[in-house]
Design an enzyme around this catalytic site. Structure first.
Site, PDB file in Angstrom:
ATOM      1  N   HIS A  62      -7.298  39.587  17.554  1.00  0.00           N
ATOM      2  CA  HIS A  62      -7.632  38.179  17.317  1.00  0.00           C
ATOM      3  C   HIS A  62      -9.145  37.938  17.361  1.00  0.00           C
ATOM      4  CE1 HIS A  62      -5.866  34.353  16.548  1.00  0.00           C
ATOM      5  NE2 HIS A  62      -5.967  33.831  17.739  1.00  0.00           N
ATOM      6  N   ASN A  70      -4.337  28.886  14.303  1.00  0.00           N
ATOM      7  CA  ASN A  70      -4.738  27.690  15.052  1.00  0.00           C
ATOM      8  C   ASN A  70      -6.237  27.405  14.990  1.00  0.00           C
ATOM      9  OD1 ASN A  70      -2.126  26.994  15.807  1.00  0.00           O
ATOM     10  ND2 ASN A  70      -2.202  28.332  17.599  1.00  0.00           N
TER      11      ASN A  70
END
Length: 188
Positions: free
Chosen positions: A21, A113
């Site tokens: 990530h 997100n």
């Protein structure tokens, strides 16, 4: 002098450093090393600037955590008066095979997100995003573990070449424009 804002998305803290990530941070760290750029703590993130051929490139690693990245992006765009077309968001993408590079000028958040928050705060889906494929080698219900997991051995050995290619893509975006860069790098 033309100004550019290159934003690498990631999460702060040592527990996230080598996770998939955080590839946005990792790409900016590679670029910084290449350009002899030092990041310094500033409002809403770590920033560093380098100048080259009449361009000023501000690199930002938001300290807001992934899900609130838009706050840092908006702040630095406004503070430095950088137009939206000169902003590039660098992020991970599970919908692309590991190491695949894709530059787009608009699109959905794709369930990411960080991108969702940027779109909410900028109130547009029309911004440049550079997605680095991290693959989707996870079983049902294990996406979070995979995305926040560390690179495997095979990925780790392939990363240096992929980071170099990513830095080249960013340089091309700044100096050759988004369309030329898309033609040259997408899918590589």
């Amino acid at each position: 002098m033309k100004k550019y804002l290159i934003v690498g998305l990631g999460n702060i803290g040592p527990e996230y450093e080598e996770t998939r990530h955080n590839v946005g941070f990792k790409i900016l760290d590679f670029l910084a090393q290449q350009e002899d750029l030092k990041f310094e703590s500033a409002k809403l993130g770590s920033v560093g600037t380098f100048k080259h051929k009449g361009r000023s490139i501000l690199c930002l690693k938001p300290s807001t955590y992934m899900n609130l990245s838009g706050k840092a992006v908006k702040h630095w765009m406004e503070k430095e008066k950088i137009p939206l077309e000169n902003v590039l968001i660098v992020t991970d993408d599970i919908n692309l095979d590991f190491g695949t590079l894709r530059l787009k000028t608009k699109g959905s958040d794709g369930g990411h997100n960080g991108l969702k928050n940027i779109q909410d705060l900028l109130q547009t889906t029309q911004y440049n995003r550079f997605r680095f494929g991290i693959g989707s080698e996870f079983s049902k219900g294990r996406q979070v573990d995979y995305v926040l997991g560390k690179w495997n051995e095979q990925e780790t050995s392939a990363l240096p070449e992929r980071l170099k290619k990513s830095a080249d893509l960013i340089q091309s975006f700044v100096f050759s424009g988004v369309k030329n860069t898309m033609n040259q790098f997408n899918g590589t």
